[in-house]
Design an enzyme around this catalytic site. Sequence first.
Site, PDB file in Angstrom:
ATOM      1  N   GLU A   1       0.878  -1.164   0.000  1.00  0.00           N
ATOM      2  CA  GLU A   1       0.000   0.000   0.000  1.00  0.00           C
ATOM      3  C   GLU A   1       0.915   1.213   0.000  1.00  0.00           C
ATOM      4  O   GLU A   1       1.472   1.583   1.027  1.00  0.00           O
ATOM      5  CB  GLU A   1      -0.890   0.010   1.239  1.00  0.00           C
ATOM      6  CG  GLU A   1      -1.780  -1.197   1.370  1.00  0.00           C
ATOM      7  CD  GLU A   1      -2.892  -1.243   0.317  1.00  0.00           C
ATOM      8  OE1 GLU A   1      -3.159  -0.209  -0.319  1.00  0.00           O
ATOM      9  OE2 GLU A   1      -3.489  -2.318   0.127  1.00  0.00           O
TER      10      GLU A   1
ATOM     11  N   CYS B   1      -2.539   8.593   2.884  1.00  0.00           N
ATOM     12  CA  CYS B   1      -2.151   8.095   1.560  1.00  0.00           C
ATOM     13  C   CYS B   1      -3.227   8.461   0.540  1.00  0.00           C
ATOM     14  O   CYS B   1      -2.947   8.702  -0.618  1.00  0.00           O
ATOM     15  CB  CYS B   1      -1.947   6.584   1.589  1.00  0.00           C
ATOM     16  SG  CYS B   1      -3.272   5.706   2.410  1.00  0.00           S
TER      17      CYS B   1
END
Lengths: 374, 170
Positions: free
Chosen positions: A255, A289
């Site tokens: 990720e 993110c």
Amino acid sequence: MHMSETPTDPNRAAHPAREPRVIECEDPATGASLGFVPVDGPEGVRRAVEAARAAQTAWAEASFTARRRVLGRILEHVVTHADELVEIVCRDAGKTRENAIMGEIWPVLEKLRWTMAQGERHLRPERMPSGIFPHKRASIRYAPRGVVGIVAPWNYPLQNVLGPAIPALFAGNAVVLKVSEAVAFSSARFQRIFDEAFEAEGFSRDLVRLVNGFVPTGAALVGAGVDLLIFTGSMENGKKIIAESAETLTPVILELGGKDPLIVCDDAALPQAVHAALVGVFIAAGQNCMAAERVLVFDAVYDDFVRGVTAPSCGRARPWETRPSTWAPASPRPRWRWWSAWWRTPSRGGRARSSAASVGRGRGTSSSPPCSWT
Amino acid sequence: MLVDVTPDMPIMQEELFGPVMCIARVSGEAQALEVANGTRFGLGSTVMTTSFSRARRFVEALRAGSTSINDFGLPYMNMALPFGGVGGSGFGRLNGREGLRACTVPKAVLEDRLPLHMPSKVFPVAPLDYELFRGVLRALYGRGASSKLKGGAELAVTLRSKLSARLRSR
């Protein structure tokens, strides 16, 4: 600005000349020292993985009902001790209480609820058509991998630990999780959440081990023979993880970052768009993110939109501010210098529209961006 | 807040991870898509529009692990949905069925329905086995009735030849 002048991110993997044995913990909002946490070196990681593997054989045999009971204990713990957990997250990461309860406690509770309600449905053996072999019965079994290694980042200390650990556990795995060195202080408190849940249900504490350290500790997870590695972090460190995993053919989930667009069309409901953009950009001071790093606005509504997001009402600190650090980042200290370098570097045509360029360490100003409340 | 930012600026390509709103002007859907899909990343995306058909077009065309219409960040809170990216944002998924199953080894299993224990003989290869099998394939997979019938006929003829060969050899 030429790419070579791009300020280098000091958050990227640093290899200290001498391997430190402790992590110096600090509240990023106030600079106060939180003490020291010992580093788990490669040997410590290896032992944790071994112990986890030994404990996992019994856990893999546990029924879904038993696994749900453990998750239920974790859920009860988080609900009961929410304020305490929020407090420790705020001290360790320098974030606001509102962000901690909405962005960490809430997702964790929802993850627990969903996994308990739906997890078995997705993990049960699945019957498949017999196809051209009618005399045979076909099915897919979802067997646990074994020990899942997780490398977590610093932006949501509680959520980054419980979020990935819960599904890995429910699927019958043991977990060894390397906490970010920037938020090592809170790891001992989070370890207790798991320890108490396992003890209450008669399972081994070795099923979830949180380890602390720098980049080498995370890399050691791959070498220690975990059966899956989940990595959340920068693209650069992600590539290093893949390189390590090639040696052992360890499957990896990466990720990495994002540069998410938020598109405002000419038929958007403008107040909704303004609110979404402010939240998307400034929540957790942009340390997400999935933050809305690029806001793309259709011509026809451009001026109205810009007026909307720079309206004076957005800039006031909210009355329910509980911490002096209205705008403190969770990130380690060097990140401040990196941000201000970006700000100072002329970006050929882009114009700054807010006086928020005065990035003060730990102090919000009256013109600070709307991120001040979460 | 930075306004009038253009896609060529490094700040529109490199992840900032900080409290800066970069606002860029786009002429319409086509340019919005071009700019939106114009980085090496592809984690999430948000579209603010009151048109269902426009929303659907963006959902199909945006290169990202998720697209949220009219709300920022909510997909993550629906734990049934997978979370993850494409390209430079990584691979693999957390959350949802995909995230749960990613923590497992999907194992293919084939078991007996009945206690029949006759081997499906594939060796040793005998004369006409090739023609026999070809007939089976044509009968099973031939498109259309005539193709299947031809396969069936070939099968029947081959079987008869094999039988008579066996009788002769006795």
